[in-house]
Design a protein around this motif. Structure first.
Motif, short mmCIF file in Angstrom:
data_model
loop_
_atom_site.label_atom_id
_atom_site.label_comp_id
_atom_site.label_asym_id
_atom_site.label_seq_id
_atom_site.Cartn_x
_atom_site.Cartn_y
_atom_site.Cartn_z
N HIS A 15 -39.90 6.65 48.62
CA HIS A 15 -40.92 5.76 48.08
C HIS A 15 -42.12 5.67 49.01
N ALA A 16 -43.25 6.09 48.50
CA ALA A 16 -44.49 5.98 49.28
C ALA A 16 -45.21 4.69 48.92
N SER A 17 -44.91 4.16 47.75
CA SER A 17 -45.57 2.93 47.30
C SER A 17 -44.51 1.85 47.08
N GLU A 18 -44.89 0.84 46.36
CA GLU A 18 -44.00 -0.28 46.11
C GLU A 18 -42.77 0.13 45.30
N VAL A 19 -41.64 -0.45 45.65
CA VAL A 19 -40.42 -0.26 44.88
C VAL A 19 -40.45 -1.22 43.70
N ASN A 20 -40.08 -0.74 42.54
CA ASN A 20 -39.91 -1.61 41.38
C ASN A 20 -38.48 -2.16 41.49
N TRP A 21 -38.35 -3.35 42.07
CA TRP A 21 -37.03 -3.90 42.36
C TRP A 21 -36.23 -4.16 41.08
N GLN A 22 -36.91 -4.53 40.00
CA GLN A 22 -36.21 -4.76 38.74
C GLN A 22 -35.58 -3.45 38.25
N LYS A 23 -36.36 -2.38 38.28
CA LYS A 23 -35.86 -1.07 37.84
C LYS A 23 -34.73 -0.59 38.75
N LEU A 24 -34.89 -0.79 40.05
CA LEU A 24 -33.84 -0.39 40.98
C LEU A 24 -32.54 -1.14 40.69
N LEU A 25 -32.64 -2.45 40.49
CA LEU A 25 -31.44 -3.23 40.17
C LEU A 25 -30.81 -2.74 38.87
N GLU A 26 -31.62 -2.47 37.87
CA GLU A 26 -31.09 -1.96 36.60
C GLU A 26 -30.38 -0.62 36.81
N ASP A 27 -30.93 0.25 37.66
CA ASP A 27 -30.29 1.53 37.96
C ASP A 27 -28.94 1.34 38.65
N ILE A 28 -28.88 0.39 39.58
CA ILE A 28 -27.62 0.11 40.28
C ILE A 28 -26.59 -0.42 39.29
N GLU A 45 -37.81 -17.83 57.31
CA GLU A 45 -38.43 -19.14 57.55
C GLU A 45 -37.65 -20.27 56.90
N SER A 46 -37.22 -20.08 55.68
CA SER A 46 -36.49 -21.14 54.97
C SER A 46 -34.97 -21.00 55.11
N ASN A 47 -34.52 -19.83 55.61
CA ASN A 47 -33.10 -19.52 55.70
C ASN A 47 -32.43 -19.54 54.32
N LEU A 48 -33.19 -19.07 53.32
CA LEU A 48 -32.70 -19.02 51.94
C LEU A 48 -32.76 -17.58 51.42
N LEU A 49 -31.89 -17.30 50.46
CA LEU A 49 -31.97 -16.05 49.69
C LEU A 49 -32.84 -16.36 48.47
N LYS A 50 -33.90 -15.57 48.26
CA LYS A 50 -34.83 -15.83 47.18
C LYS A 50 -34.77 -14.70 46.14
N LEU A 51 -34.61 -15.10 44.89
CA LEU A 51 -34.43 -14.16 43.78
C LEU A 51 -35.65 -13.26 43.61
N GLN A 52 -35.40 -11.94 43.57
CA GLN A 52 -36.44 -10.94 43.36
C GLN A 52 -36.31 -10.26 42.01
N ALA A 53 -35.08 -10.09 41.55
CA ALA A 53 -34.83 -9.42 40.28
C ALA A 53 -33.48 -9.86 39.76
N GLN A 54 -33.31 -9.79 38.44
CA GLN A 54 -32.02 -10.13 37.84
C GLN A 54 -31.92 -9.45 36.48
N GLN A 55 -30.71 -9.26 36.05
CA GLN A 55 -30.46 -8.76 34.70
C GLN A 55 -29.21 -9.44 34.18
N GLY A 56 -29.30 -9.96 32.97
CA GLY A 56 -28.14 -10.52 32.30
C GLY A 56 -27.78 -11.95 32.69
N ILE A 57 -28.62 -12.61 33.45
CA ILE A 57 -28.35 -14.00 33.84
C ILE A 57 -28.93 -14.91 32.75
#
Length: 162
Positions: A15-28, A45-57
């Motif tokens: 990847h030379a540019s941005e990863v499409n995290w939604q597409k990557l998750l769908e591929d996985i 900073e917040s010590n939290l896991l922050k949602l970037q992509a989801q499928q089927g939730i």
């Protein structure tokens, strides 16, 4: 699965540019024959896991999954332990690892995998099947490798160039 996993790893490495995290998750999700998945990045900073992509939730569950504290639920425990957390059947689990709302997803066989590189946490992703399932060691190893490659990409994007 192996060839698809190799394709996922290769696409991340190249990847030379941005990863499409939604597409990557769908591929996985697809390559591991799953129906549902989430991808959270770790925010130091917040010590939290922050949602970037989801499928089927289900939409009504998304507010509960937007930010996850380290140590809470499957993703939070995977982050805390820095190792995959797996459940053969989330619907019948009584261990307390899965949060009560997680059962609302209607999934059964599930795994949360920390995204680690050189001991540093970059996030957690999880995939799940609608049937009871134990992920094999080979599948777990492949998911860990995918998490490492995602971490490598996140680290590279966070590092200033020049």
């Amino acid at each position: 699965m192996l060839s698809t996993t190799s394709a996922i790893l290769s696409s991340l490495r190249n990847h030379a540019s941005e990863v499409n995290w939604q597409k990557l998750l769908e591929d996985i999700i697809s390559s591991f024959d799953c129906s549902t998945g989430t991808l959270h990045f770790y925010d130091k900073e917040s010590n939290l896991l922050k949602l970037q992509a989801q499928q089927g939730i289900p939409a009504f569950l998304l507010p509960k999954m937007t930010e996850i504290p380290i140590g809470k639920g499957m993703a939070g425990i995977a982050a805390e332990r820095r190792q995959p957390v797996e459940m053969c059947n989330l619907q019948t689990d009584n261990s307390g690892v899965a949060r009560p709302a997680a059962k609302e997803t209607k999934v059964e066989g599930s795994i949360a995998v920390p995204m680690l590189l050189e001991g540093n946490l970059y996030g957690v992703f999880g995939v799940a099947k609608p049937v009871p399932y134990d992920f094999t060691q080979d599948e777990q190893d492949a998911l860990i490798r995918i998490g490492q490659e995602m971490s490598r990409y996140i680290r590279a994007q966070a590092s200033p160039v020049g």
